[in-house]
Design a protein around this motif. Structure first.
Motif, PDB file in Angstrom:
ATOM      1  N   ARG A   1       0.654  -1.321  -0.044  1.00 26.57           N
ATOM      2  CA  ARG A   1       0.049   0.029  -0.029  1.00 26.57           C
ATOM      3  C   ARG A   1       0.865   1.083   0.113  1.00 26.57           C
ATOM      4  NH1 ARG A   1      -3.429   1.158   4.936  1.00 26.57           N
ATOM      5  NH2 ARG A   1      -1.988   2.338   5.684  1.00 26.57           N
ATOM      6  N   ILE A   2       0.471   2.201  -0.919  1.00 26.48           N
ATOM      7  CA  ILE A   2       1.295   3.584  -0.965  1.00 26.48           C
ATOM      8  C   ILE A   2       0.438   4.583  -0.805  1.00 26.48           C
ATOM      9  CG2 ILE A   2       2.568   4.901  -2.492  1.00 26.48           C
ATOM     10  CD1 ILE A   2       3.599   2.395  -3.970  1.00 26.48           C
ATOM     11  N   ASP A   3       0.556   5.353   0.504  1.00 22.98           N
ATOM     12  CA  ASP A   3      -0.408   6.578   0.523  1.00 22.98           C
ATOM     13  C   ASP A   3       0.319   7.775   0.447  1.00 22.98           C
ATOM     14  OD1 ASP A   3      -2.291   4.787   1.250  1.00 22.98           O
ATOM     15  OD2 ASP A   3      -2.042   4.847   3.522  1.00 22.98           O
ATOM     16  N   ASP A   4      -0.339   8.806  -0.247  1.00 29.05           N
ATOM     17  CA  ASP A   4       0.376  10.091  -0.292  1.00 29.05           C
ATOM     18  C   ASP A   4      -0.721  11.108   0.251  1.00 29.05           C
ATOM     19  OD1 ASP A   4      -1.512  11.121  -2.348  1.00 29.05           O
ATOM     20  OD2 ASP A   4      -0.299   9.841  -3.894  1.00 29.05           O
ATOM     21  N   GLU A   5      -0.167  12.363   0.394  1.00 30.70           N
ATOM     22  CA  GLU A   5      -1.284  13.544   0.797  1.00 30.70           C
ATOM     23  C   GLU A   5      -1.856  14.466  -0.366  1.00 30.70           C
ATOM     24  OE1 GLU A   5       0.803  15.142   3.872  1.00 30.70           O
ATOM     25  OE2 GLU A   5       0.367  13.693   5.380  1.00 30.70           O
ATOM     26  N   GLY A   6      -1.667  14.008  -1.703  1.00 36.68           N
ATOM     27  CA  GLY A   6      -1.945  14.683  -2.828  1.00 36.68           C
ATOM     28  C   GLY A   6      -3.527  14.896  -2.956  1.00 36.68           C
ATOM     29  N   PRO A   7      -3.953  15.341  -4.037  1.00 35.99           N
ATOM     30  CA  PRO A   7      -5.534  15.441  -4.154  1.00 35.99           C
ATOM     31  C   PRO A   7      -6.107  14.242  -4.146  1.00 35.99           C
ATOM     32  CG  PRO A   7      -4.393  16.112  -6.145  1.00 35.99           C
ATOM     33  CD  PRO A   7      -3.489  15.979  -5.351  1.00 35.99           C
ATOM     34  N   GLY A   8      -5.683  13.165  -4.669  1.00 33.56           N
ATOM     35  CA  GLY A   8      -6.481  11.912  -4.873  1.00 33.56           C
ATOM     36  C   GLY A   8      -7.128  11.997  -6.155  1.00 33.56           C
ATOM     37  N   ILE A   9      -7.534  10.801  -6.419  1.00 29.55           N
ATOM     38  CA  ILE A   9      -8.258  10.681  -7.631  1.00 29.55           C
ATOM     39  C   ILE A   9      -9.819  10.147  -7.300  1.00 29.55           C
ATOM     40  CG2 ILE A   9      -8.465   9.256  -9.925  1.00 29.55           C
ATOM     41  CD1 ILE A   9      -5.687   9.002  -9.659  1.00 29.55           C
ATOM     42  N   ALA A  10     -10.762  10.908  -8.066  1.00 32.13           N
ATOM     43  CA  ALA A  10     -12.083  10.586  -7.833  1.00 32.13           C
ATOM     44  C   ALA A  10     -12.543   9.334  -8.327  1.00 32.13           C
ATOM     45  CB  ALA A  10     -13.119  11.570  -8.364  1.00 32.13           C
ATOM     46  N   PRO A  11     -13.351   8.620  -7.784  1.00 29.69           N
ATOM     47  CA  PRO A  11     -13.782   7.253  -8.113  1.00 29.69           C
ATOM     48  C   PRO A  11     -14.157   7.039  -9.563  1.00 29.69           C
ATOM     49  CG  PRO A  11     -14.763   7.599  -6.058  1.00 29.69           C
ATOM     50  CD  PRO A  11     -14.098   8.955  -6.537  1.00 29.69           C
ATOM     51  N   GLU A  12     -14.705   8.276 -10.344  1.00 25.53           N
ATOM     52  CA  GLU A  12     -15.222   8.069 -11.618  1.00 25.53           C
ATOM     53  C   GLU A  12     -13.995   8.102 -12.691  1.00 25.53           C
ATOM     54  OE1 GLU A  12     -15.746  12.366 -10.260  1.00 25.53           O
ATOM     55  OE2 GLU A  12     -16.121  10.389  -9.360  1.00 25.53           O
ATOM     56  N   TYR A  13     -12.838   8.407 -11.983  1.00 25.81           N
ATOM     57  CA  TYR A  13     -11.563   8.372 -13.029  1.00 25.81           C
ATOM     58  C   TYR A  13     -10.657   7.052 -12.701  1.00 25.81           C
ATOM     59  CZ  TYR A  13     -13.100  13.117 -13.679  1.00 25.81           C
ATOM     60  OH  TYR A  13     -13.666  14.563 -14.065  1.00 25.81           O
ATOM     61  N   HIS A  14     -11.140   6.364 -11.883  1.00 24.78           N
ATOM     62  CA  HIS A  14     -10.204   5.256 -11.384  1.00 24.78           C
ATOM     63  C   HIS A  14      -9.802   4.281 -12.748  1.00 24.78           C
ATOM     64  CE1 HIS A  14     -11.158   5.339  -6.784  1.00 24.78           C
ATOM     65  NE2 HIS A  14     -10.437   6.281  -7.340  1.00 24.78           N
ATOM     66  N   GLU A  15     -10.660   4.204 -13.621  1.00 17.35           N
ATOM     67  CA  GLU A  15     -10.565   3.336 -14.712  1.00 17.35           C
ATOM     68  C   GLU A  15      -9.622   4.092 -15.878  1.00 17.35           C
ATOM     69  OE1 GLU A  15     -10.777   0.099 -14.889  1.00 17.35           O
ATOM     70  OE2 GLU A  15     -11.658  -0.104 -13.080  1.00 17.35           O
ATOM     71  N   ARG A  16     -10.149   5.356 -15.974  1.00 15.61           N
ATOM     72  CA  ARG A  16      -9.450   6.161 -16.892  1.00 15.61           C
ATOM     73  C   ARG A  16      -8.122   6.399 -16.770  1.00 15.61           C
ATOM     74  NH1 ARG A  16     -12.264   9.312 -20.491  1.00 15.61           N
ATOM     75  NH2 ARG A  16     -10.195   9.418 -21.367  1.00 15.61           N
ATOM     76  N   VAL A  17      -7.670   6.669 -15.428  1.00 21.25           N
ATOM     77  CA  VAL A  17      -6.329   6.984 -15.243  1.00 21.25           C
ATOM     78  C   VAL A  17      -5.249   6.123 -15.833  1.00 21.25           C
ATOM     79  CG1 VAL A  17      -6.691   8.424 -13.433  1.00 21.25           C
ATOM     80  CG2 VAL A  17      -6.498   6.098 -12.935  1.00 21.25           C
ATOM     81  N   PHE A  18      -5.569   4.753 -16.188  1.00 19.54           N
ATOM     82  CA  PHE A  18      -4.641   3.947 -16.528  1.00 19.54           C
ATOM     83  C   PHE A  18      -4.400   3.812 -17.974  1.00 19.54           C
ATOM     84  CE2 PHE A  18      -6.281   1.661 -12.523  1.00 19.54           C
ATOM     85  CZ  PHE A  18      -5.040   1.654 -11.680  1.00 19.54           C
ATOM     86  N   ASP A  19      -5.390   4.544 -18.790  1.00 17.43           N
ATOM     87  CA  ASP A  19      -5.201   4.866 -20.184  1.00 17.43           C
ATOM     88  C   ASP A  19      -4.044   5.770 -20.379  1.00 17.43           C
ATOM     89  OD1 ASP A  19      -7.671   3.389 -20.487  1.00 17.43           O
ATOM     90  OD2 ASP A  19      -8.774   5.169 -20.755  1.00 17.43           O
TER      91      ASP A  19
END
Length: 439
Positions: free
Chosen positions: A369-387
């Motif tokens: 598990r890798i945790d950071d303190e950035g803005p994060g990614i909204a759930p609706e983009y979880h699949e798209r960010v791997f494109d």
């Protein structure tokens, strides 16, 4: 269901078996019934022949009166045919006409159907050997039914066996379909040349040829990307050297501002080329066989390379490892995987932020598990960010949009799983990446 070859084949053959079985059963029943009737007719003839040979006509009248039968309805009656019946004659066939012709025939006496065989003896006496038609039909029916019951019982057994055999014969095709369906989009390996039915082999050969053509086309595209990125290295390196030399000269403040922007653009272009080359490499077929790899040395090597980048933001990086934790993978791919994840966390973390890397064992799996303190990614983009080249709207961090694509390619190859979530669900901030490795 109606488009299923297995269903249509099973239904058609089952219907054929039922129809043929029923037709055969009806024919067998009719033939067995007729054979039973003929056998009973032969019995009547044998009784008449026995009387003829033994000259038993004188004892017929006495024997048909006052005899207790076990089954009175099933007995065979023998009567003398006389023009004038003797006094007291009350037999069931006492009323038969004396002028019945010799041979087998059906007669009605006292409202009952009889099957009668008439024969004239050597002494001129005429006898009638008879049996009730209803009893004969019941006997014939029972005999015919006993003959076809096993045959009819065999029909469902044949249908069940047929369905099982069809399922077994089509099992290689289903197995092949499941194998192809479970492959990743970058898995273009040929279908193994295992023993399979000759009807399926042409499809397997055609699929292998198609996979070969697709693999060749993809390889050409990947080589083009890798070659183009490699060829661009030299001019970018030259531009970087020219910018460094230009920085050493005396320049007015506006020119130095533009030079700084130029060097930043060159640096981003070089990072993009490195990502393109890395993306092209991980998409190739793995040349290193998977083997158990200790996680802590990989983390140490990754952090040593990325520590200068983390120090520019004064980030606090911590690793919490389970002693002896190992995963099955190729070490170079594992290093590329974590390097991209940690670098992505560094780029999106704020100054003086914190990045935590934790390893735990969850049942039969090892989870990183890798945790950071950035803005994060909204759930609706979880699949798209791997494109490839996709960037979340509003993301101001520098990057090429290839890091998570590289990660996803490696994840699919080694059979792991990756999930994204908020590191802090309450404030919906920070990114938590969990990579789950099989045992």
């Amino acid at each position: 269901m109606t488009h299923s070859l297995q269903f249509r084949l099973s239904a058609s053959l089952s219907l054929l078996i039922v129809v043929v079985g029923l037709v055969s059963g009806v024919l067998s029943f009719v033939l067995a019934f007729q054979d039973a009737i003929e056998l009973q007719d032969d019995q009547l003839r044998e009784v008449a022949a026995l009387i003829f040979r033994q000259n038993l006509s004188q004892a017929l009248v006495a024997s048909n009166q006052g005899v207790a039968d076990i089954d009175p309805e099933a007995r065979i009656i023998v009567e003398l045919l006389q023009k004038s019946a003797p006094p007291g004659a009350k037999g069931p066939l006492a009323g038969l006409p004396a002028d019945l012709p010799d041979g087998m025939q059906t007669a009605i006496e006292q409202g009952v159907d009889w099957r009668v065989y008439v024969r004239t003896l050597a002494s001129g006496t005429r006898i009638a050997v008879a049996q009730q038609t209803v009893v004969r039909d019941e006997i014939a029916m029972g005999s015919a039914m006993r003959g076809i019951i096993p045959f009819l019982a065999l029909i469902p057994i044949l249908v069940f066996t047929l369905v099982v055999l069809i399922q077994k014969m089509l099992k290689p095709l289903k197995k092949l379909a499941v194998e192809l369906d479970q492959r990743g989009e970058d898995d273009l390996r040929q279908i193994p040349d295992t023993p399979m039915p000759s009807e399926i082999r042409p499809f397997a050969v055609a699929i292998n040829r198609l996979l070969g053509r697709v693999a060749q086309s993809v390889a050409v595209q990947r080589r083009f990307v890798a070659d183009a990125a490699h060829e661009l290295r030299s001019p970018l390196t030259a531009l970087s050297l020219q910018a460094e030399q230009l920085e050493a000269t005396e320049l007015p403040p506006p020119a130095r501002e533009r030079l700084a922007a130029l060097r930043g653009g060159i640096m981003r272009a070089r990072n993009l080329l490195e990502q393109l080359l890395s993306f092209a490499r991980v998409q190739e077929v793995a040349m290193t066989a998977p083997q158990p790899v200790a996680l802590l040395p990989v983390f140490t090597e990754v952090l040593e390379e990325l520590m200068p980048l983390a120090e520019t933001k004064a980030l606090d990086l911590g690793v919490s490892d389970v002693p002896g934790s190992r995963v099955l993978a190729a070490r170079p791919e594992l290093k590329t995987l974590f390097k991209n994840l940690v670098e992505n966390a560094i780029q999106h973390s704020p100054v003086n932020g914190r990045i935590d890397i934790l390893v735990r064992r969850d049942q039969a799996r090892t989870v990183v598990r890798i945790d950071d303190e950035g803005p994060g990614i909204a759930p609706e983009y979880h699949e798209r960010v791997f494109d490839p080249f996709y960037r979340v709207p509003g993301n101001q961090a520098l990057g090429s949009g290839l890091g998570l694509s590289i990660v996803k390619t490696i994840i699919n190859r080694i059979g792991a799983e990756i999930t994204l979530a908020y590191a802090d669900p309450e404030t919906k901030s920070g990114l938590r990446v969990e990579v789950s490795f099989p045992a």
